[in-house]
Design a protein around this motif. Sequence first.
Motif, PDB file in Angstrom:
ATOM      1  N   ILE A 122      36.625  30.204  41.488  1.00 55.58           N
ATOM      2  CA  ILE A 122      36.689  30.309  40.036  1.00 55.58           C
ATOM      3  C   ILE A 122      35.625  31.307  39.596  1.00 55.58           C
ATOM      4  CG2 ILE A 122      36.486  29.082  37.840  1.00 55.58           C
ATOM      5  CD1 ILE A 122      36.875  26.458  39.480  1.00 55.58           C
ATOM      6  N   VAL A 123      35.965  32.143  38.628  1.00 58.48           N
ATOM      7  CA  VAL A 123      34.974  33.011  37.987  1.00 58.48           C
ATOM      8  C   VAL A 123      35.083  32.801  36.489  1.00 58.48           C
ATOM      9  CG1 VAL A 123      34.019  35.315  37.771  1.00 58.48           C
ATOM     10  CG2 VAL A 123      35.278  34.704  39.847  1.00 58.48           C
ATOM     11  N   SER A 124      33.954  32.495  35.855  1.00 56.01           N
ATOM     12  CA  SER A 124      33.944  32.210  34.422  1.00 56.01           C
ATOM     13  C   SER A 124      32.894  33.061  33.728  1.00 56.01           C
ATOM     14  CB  SER A 124      33.637  30.722  34.193  1.00 56.01           C
ATOM     15  OG  SER A 124      33.543  30.426  32.815  1.00 56.01           O
ATOM     16  N   TRP A 125      33.291  33.678  32.601  1.00 53.31           N
ATOM     17  CA  TRP A 125      32.370  34.455  31.785  1.00 53.31           C
ATOM     18  C   TRP A 125      32.959  34.547  30.381  1.00 53.31           C
ATOM     19  CZ3 TRP A 125      30.531  40.148  33.074  1.00 53.31           C
ATOM     20  CH2 TRP A 125      29.433  40.463  32.261  1.00 53.31           C
ATOM     21  N   PRO A 126      32.512  33.682  29.471  1.00 53.08           N
ATOM     22  CA  PRO A 126      33.084  33.663  28.116  1.00 53.08           C
ATOM     23  C   PRO A 126      33.016  35.029  27.440  1.00 53.08           C
ATOM     24  CG  PRO A 126      31.669  31.756  28.472  1.00 53.08           C
ATOM     25  CD  PRO A 126      31.483  32.647  29.663  1.00 53.08           C
ATOM     26  N   GLY A 127      34.142  35.410  26.857  1.00 52.62           N
ATOM     27  CA  GLY A 127      34.212  36.686  26.158  1.00 52.62           C
ATOM     28  C   GLY A 127      34.559  37.862  27.048  1.00 52.62           C
ATOM     29  N   LYS A 128      34.459  37.689  28.341  1.00 54.38           N
ATOM     30  CA  LYS A 128      34.754  38.769  29.289  1.00 54.38           C
ATOM     31  C   LYS A 128      35.989  38.460  30.146  1.00 54.38           C
ATOM     32  CE  LYS A 128      31.071  41.412  28.502  1.00 54.38           C
ATOM     33  NZ  LYS A 128      31.131  42.834  28.081  1.00 54.38           N
ATOM     34  N   ILE A 129      36.123  37.201  30.535  1.00 55.25           N
ATOM     35  CA  ILE A 129      37.236  36.787  31.384  1.00 55.25           C
ATOM     36  C   ILE A 129      38.149  35.867  30.579  1.00 55.25           C
ATOM     37  CG2 ILE A 129      37.889  35.504  33.457  1.00 55.25           C
ATOM     38  CD1 ILE A 129      35.273  36.423  34.724  1.00 55.25           C
ATOM     39  N   LYS A 130      39.417  36.153  30.605  1.00 54.46           N
ATOM     40  CA  LYS A 130      40.384  35.400  29.809  1.00 54.46           C
ATOM     41  C   LYS A 130      40.446  33.946  30.258  1.00 54.46           C
ATOM     42  CE  LYS A 130      45.266  35.380  28.447  1.00 54.46           C
ATOM     43  NZ  LYS A 130      46.580  36.035  28.644  1.00 54.46           N
ATOM     44  N   PRO A 131      40.267  32.999  29.346  1.00 58.96           N
ATOM     45  CA  PRO A 131      40.342  31.576  29.712  1.00 58.96           C
ATOM     46  C   PRO A 131      41.714  31.209  30.260  1.00 58.96           C
ATOM     47  CG  PRO A 131      39.408  31.861  27.510  1.00 58.96           C
ATOM     48  CD  PRO A 131      39.958  33.203  27.920  1.00 58.96           C
ATOM     49  N   GLY A 132      41.714  30.367  31.277  1.00 60.47           N
ATOM     50  CA  GLY A 132      42.961  29.872  31.840  1.00 60.47           C
ATOM     51  C   GLY A 132      43.765  30.899  32.612  1.00 60.47           C
ATOM     52  N   SER A 133      43.134  32.023  32.970  1.00 58.01           N
ATOM     53  CA  SER A 133      43.869  33.062  33.694  1.00 58.01           C
ATOM     54  C   SER A 133      43.886  32.781  35.193  1.00 58.01           C
ATOM     55  CB  SER A 133      43.246  34.439  33.426  1.00 58.01           C
ATOM     56  OG  SER A 133      41.866  34.448  33.728  1.00 58.01           O
ATOM     57  N   LYS A 134      44.851  33.385  35.860  1.00 59.37           N
ATOM     58  CA  LYS A 134      44.985  33.235  37.310  1.00 59.37           C
ATOM     59  C   LYS A 134      45.170  34.598  37.950  1.00 59.37           C
ATOM     60  CE  LYS A 134      46.863  28.551  37.448  1.00 59.37           C
ATOM     61  NZ  LYS A 134      47.949  27.659  37.980  1.00 59.37           N
ATOM     62  N   CYS A 135      44.674  34.719  39.164  1.00 60.44           N
ATOM     63  CA  CYS A 135      44.828  35.953  39.934  1.00 60.44           C
ATOM     64  C   CYS A 135      45.350  35.593  41.320  1.00 60.44           C
ATOM     65  CB  CYS A 135      43.489  36.682  40.051  1.00 60.44           C
ATOM     66  SG  CYS A 135      43.567  38.172  41.069  1.00 60.44           S
ATOM     67  N   ALA A 136      46.475  36.184  41.695  1.00 57.66           N
ATOM     68  CA  ALA A 136      47.094  35.915  42.995  1.00 57.66           C
ATOM     69  C   ALA A 136      46.794  37.004  44.015  1.00 57.66           C
ATOM     70  CB  ALA A 136      48.600  35.749  42.839  1.00 57.66           C
ATOM     71  N   VAL A 137      45.892  37.926  43.684  1.00 56.30           N
ATOM     72  CA  VAL A 137      45.507  38.975  44.636  1.00 56.30           C
ATOM     73  C   VAL A 137      44.673  38.355  45.758  1.00 56.30           C
ATOM     74  CG1 VAL A 137      44.199  41.114  44.927  1.00 56.30           C
ATOM     75  CG2 VAL A 137      45.514  40.729  42.827  1.00 56.30           C
ATOM     76  N   PRO A 138      45.003  38.585  47.012  1.00 60.37           N
ATOM     77  CA  PRO A 138      44.165  38.066  48.092  1.00 60.37           C
ATOM     78  C   PRO A 138      42.772  38.697  48.059  1.00 60.37           C
ATOM     79  CG  PRO A 138      46.334  38.700  48.916  1.00 60.37           C
ATOM     80  CD  PRO A 138      46.227  39.250  47.526  1.00 60.37           C
ATOM     81  N   VAL A 139      41.751  37.853  47.978  1.00 63.97           N
ATOM     82  CA  VAL A 139      40.366  38.316  47.986  1.00 63.97           C
ATOM     83  C   VAL A 139      39.603  37.514  49.021  1.00 63.97           C
ATOM     84  CG1 VAL A 139      40.482  38.985  45.557  1.00 63.97           C
ATOM     85  CG2 VAL A 139      39.610  36.720  46.163  1.00 63.97           C
ATOM     86  N   THR A 140      38.462  38.054  49.454  1.00 60.10           N
ATOM     87  CA  THR A 140      37.713  37.374  50.493  1.00 60.10           C
ATOM     88  C   THR A 140      36.214  37.635  50.333  1.00 60.10           C
ATOM     89  OG1 THR A 140      37.619  36.957  52.895  1.00 60.10           O
ATOM     90  CG2 THR A 140      37.928  39.244  52.184  1.00 60.10           C
TER      91      THR A 140
END
Length: 461
Positions: free
Chosen positions: A318-336
């Motif tokens: 999870i990555v959270s940053w109010p005002g910068k990252i959209k709340p409730g968003s999802k990313c399906a890109v493989p990251v590591t």
Amino acid sequence: MQRRFFIPVIFFLLFLFACQKKSCNTLPNIVFIVVDDLGYSDVGYMNHKPEIQTPNIDQLAYGGMVFTDAYAVAPVCSPTRASLMTGKYPATLKLTCHIPGMGMEKYLAKLSKGQKLKEAYFLDHLPDEEVTFAELLKQKGFTTAYIGKWHLGGEGSVYTKDGIVNAAYHPDKQGFDVNIGGCAYGQPKSYFDPYKNGTIKDRREGEYLTDRLGDEAVQFIAHNKEKPFFLSLATYTVHTPLSAPAETIEKYDGNPYFAMIEKLDENVGKVMDKLKEMDLLDNTVVFFYSDNGGLWGNPPLKGKKGTLNEGGIRVPLIVSWPGKIKPGSKCAVPVTTVDFFPTFLALAGGTPSDHVQLEGKSLLPVMYGTGAIQERAIYWHFPHHRKEGLSMGAAIREGDWKLIEEFESDELYLYNLKDDLSEAYNLANQYPEKRDELLSKLEKWQKKVDAEMPEINEDYK
């Protein structure tokens, strides 16, 4: 004349007052919470284990971005932690397995016994010459703290009284201003005070370690609110030995694992509450991650910690940053794991491309929703035996396809994760061209990084 001078002075004083009320950092604070052995399904927002209650972690997820296809670069802890620090794959670092508390010689003999292949060579600490993200962040003006499990400090910790094998291998020698809890231990000698950890001062007999580390994180935030900081809260929980306060275990009908997760969640909430109290939420990016797959089942994934199946390497992020990252968003890109170093550097105003040793990509474009990460292969190299399942091998994921090469049996496993997340159907014979394409890429990468390979065990019968 006096009036023209007086007005700018008033505005300047008001600016200084505002800066005292709220930090004037132009750089964001970074809080990185990494949990030990937390499985893909061991968080409430995943809805796979209804007994698990994680309201604070869930709130992070609902208020930020969930990476559905996030991975650890290894199915065990030390390689992931070394990769996190350096931005390099474990195979590049020659640190591909967990550093054994029982000692390297004893561990290698034990794991190689009765096997066709011997355990491959690996380092027992993070070398001092490796450049860590903490060192670069300090150059950018960050105050840095490491609170919790390090497990990059030498082999043989079980034979020590305090977890210190060699203090020269500790976080404070790798760019961190503060080190509380980081030593050679891969698991705590005790989850309750006295901790028998030379980097934590005992404070109150019976105090729970997860609570103590949360307290230390909160104190660090309070003491450093006026300037940019990087805080790594690396919990020893939920690693064995499974242990939690009795009253919390009772809430879960005697299940200590679920109790440990509740205590983890409480302390995530404690950190978030302090950021809110200090009026720092809007200027702090918070990451929540696990160092490898869970040991107690990871539905709907196959496998668990120690395996190259999804259950051993796919983890919560999870990555959270109010005002910068959209709340409730999802990313399906493989990251590591190798992607965090360039991400931290970019957040600090640096240019990841200036550091050619980095093997990952900055996540900022997908975090902000302003761009994408070009499709690429990600890799695992784990030439080590584990009793949990498919190990002693290597793997590659590119797009929806994943290939696992098992060294001991020379078997190949090909999966389409979009259609078969549980890895139930081996398509290696059905799609030979895709199988051979991925195997070729994996072998070229192994050669490029000079990956250590297992040798034939001459004692095998």
